[in-house]
Structure formats: structure tokens, C-alpha cells
Design a protein around this motif. Structure first.
Motif, short mmCIF file in Angstrom:
data_model
loop_
_atom_site.label_atom_id
_atom_site.label_comp_id
_atom_site.label_asym_id
_atom_site.label_seq_id
_atom_site.Cartn_x
_atom_site.Cartn_y
_atom_site.Cartn_z
N LEU A 147 0.82 -1.22 0.00
CA LEU A 147 0.00 0.00 0.00
C LEU A 147 0.85 1.27 0.00
CD1 LEU A 147 -2.88 -0.90 2.45
CD2 LEU A 147 -3.01 -0.65 -0.03
N SER A 148 1.97 1.23 0.68
CA SER A 148 2.82 2.42 0.78
C SER A 148 3.44 2.81 -0.55
CB SER A 148 3.93 2.19 1.82
OG SER A 148 4.76 1.12 1.41
N THR A 149 3.38 1.93 -1.55
CA THR A 149 3.93 2.26 -2.87
C THR A 149 2.93 3.00 -3.74
OG1 THR A 149 3.22 0.19 -3.93
CG2 THR A 149 5.36 0.17 -2.81
N LEU A 150 1.69 3.13 -3.25
CA LEU A 150 0.62 3.77 -4.03
C LEU A 150 0.39 5.21 -3.60
CD1 LEU A 150 -1.99 0.86 -3.87
CD2 LEU A 150 -0.51 1.42 -5.80
N PRO A 151 -0.07 6.06 -4.51
CA PRO A 151 -0.46 7.43 -4.12
C PRO A 151 -1.63 7.37 -3.12
CG PRO A 151 -0.29 7.24 -6.51
CD PRO A 151 -0.19 5.85 -5.96
#
Length: 196
Positions: A147-151
Motif C-alpha cells: 500500500l505504501s507504494t501507491l499514491p
């Protein structure tokens, strides 16, 4: 709940695709549940819908539980329909999770949106490749650890949360005051990730 005839079933690599009769056209972003009598309900993403046929993808383990049946019970459509924004939509997916957003992307393309994908360890020739830089809207299907890789404004298909009633009554699928079964299954990353 609808008794649906199983029209076909076929294996695609390590999952099964089934087509079932279904009189209601789901809206993009909705899901259904497969009711296993005497057992439980299993939430399933929709892969496609055409000519009153609903396409679903099942794990091998789940398929073994319905193998040999001519009919299944489907509850739905469930969840909150998605409203597309902008003109350029990017789908981000990881491995087999691509099937969770496939119907949404197909419907967006049918409605005239420019749809591109960024697949991690998955292969699709159905859509052009794209990246986050040119997207008005991002729809993702990734494991929770990514999730942390997504805007923060990306919508993610929340598959990893346990659902029970599928109607917002039991509250077991609650994430940060959002009930995945009725507010989702697509939730903004900013609503899922704990704010610190």
C-alpha cells in the motif's frame, strides 16, 4: 440471492474461470458473494459481465468445493459502485490480483476512458502499459504490504479483510471506520493506511 447455472468452467494457470447465469448487470466496483450452503459466503470480484453471464475467478481450493455442481447461489451485486473521474485510468495490479480490477478496467474502456495498466509479475496484452504520471484515477489490486507504494488518492481493492455478512451488519470488515462490504471493496489508500 440468485440460483445461477454454471455455464462453463476452465483452468487458467493456477486459477479457475467460471461463467454463471446472472440476470443483474453489476456496476464497476461492485462484487458478489458465492454462498456455500451450510458453510459460509465467499466474496468474489467480478471479472466481466456480458449476455447475462457473470465471469468469476476462483482459487483452485474454492473451485474444488463447487466442482461437479450445475448451480451455485450468488448474492449480489454488493458494495459501492465506482464513479470514474478524469479521462485517463491506470490499473495497478500484482500477480493474480489483476482479476480483482479487470471488470472495472474493461467497463471503463467500454465507456470511452483511456485505460492503461501497470502489472507486477502479471501479464496482460489486453491493455497498454502505463504509469502513475499520466493517470487521472488509479485503481489498484495489491497486497497490503504494498500500500505504501501507491499514491494516497489511489483506490485499492481490499481483498485481505475478512467479510462475513456482506451487508454492513456484523462490522467484521471495518477498517478505520469504513465497512469494506458496503463502503468498498475499493477504498482510498488514505482511508486504509493508519495516519501517524
Amino acid at each position: 440471492m440468485i440460483y445461477s447455472d454454471i455455464i462453463y468452467a476452465k483452468k487458467i494457470e493456477n486459477i479457475y474461470e467460471i461463467g454463471v447465469s446472472f440476470p443483474i448487470k453489476p456496476l464497476p466496483g461492485q462484487f458478489v458473494s458465492l454462498v456455500l450452503s451450510g458453510e459460509r459466503e465467499v466474496p468474489l470480484s467480478i471479472t466481466d459481465y456480458y449476455n447475462r453471464v457473470l465471469l468469476l475467478h476462483l482459487s483452485e481450493k474454492l473451485y474444488e468445493r463447487i466442482k461437479g455442481r450445475k448451480r451455485v447461489i450468488i448474492k449480489g451485486p454488493l458494495g459501492k459502485p465506482l464513479r470514474f473521474k478524469g479521462r485517463k485510468i491506470l490499473g495497478i495490479a500484482y500477480k493474480d490480483l489483476f482479476y480483482d480490477i479487470l471488470y472495472i478496467l474493461r467497463e471503463a474502456r467500454r465507456e470511452g476512458y483511456q485505460v492503461k495498466v501497470k502489472c507486477v509479475e502479471c501479464d496482460t496484452n489486453e491493455f497498454e502499459r502505463g504509469d502513475e504520471n499520466n493517470a487521472d484515477m488509479i485503481i489498484a489490486a495489491v497486497p497490503p504490504e504494498q500500500l505504501s507504494t501507491l499514491p494516497s488518492d489511489a483506490l485499492v481493492y481490499v481483498r485481505w479483510v475478512r467479510m462475513n455478512c456482506m451487508l454492513g451488519v456484523c462490522g467484521i470488515c471495518e477498517i478505520n471506520n469504513k465497512l469494506t462490504c458496503i463502503d468498498g471493496p475499493l477504498l482510498k489508500v488514505s482511508n486504509i493506511v493508519d495516519k501517524r
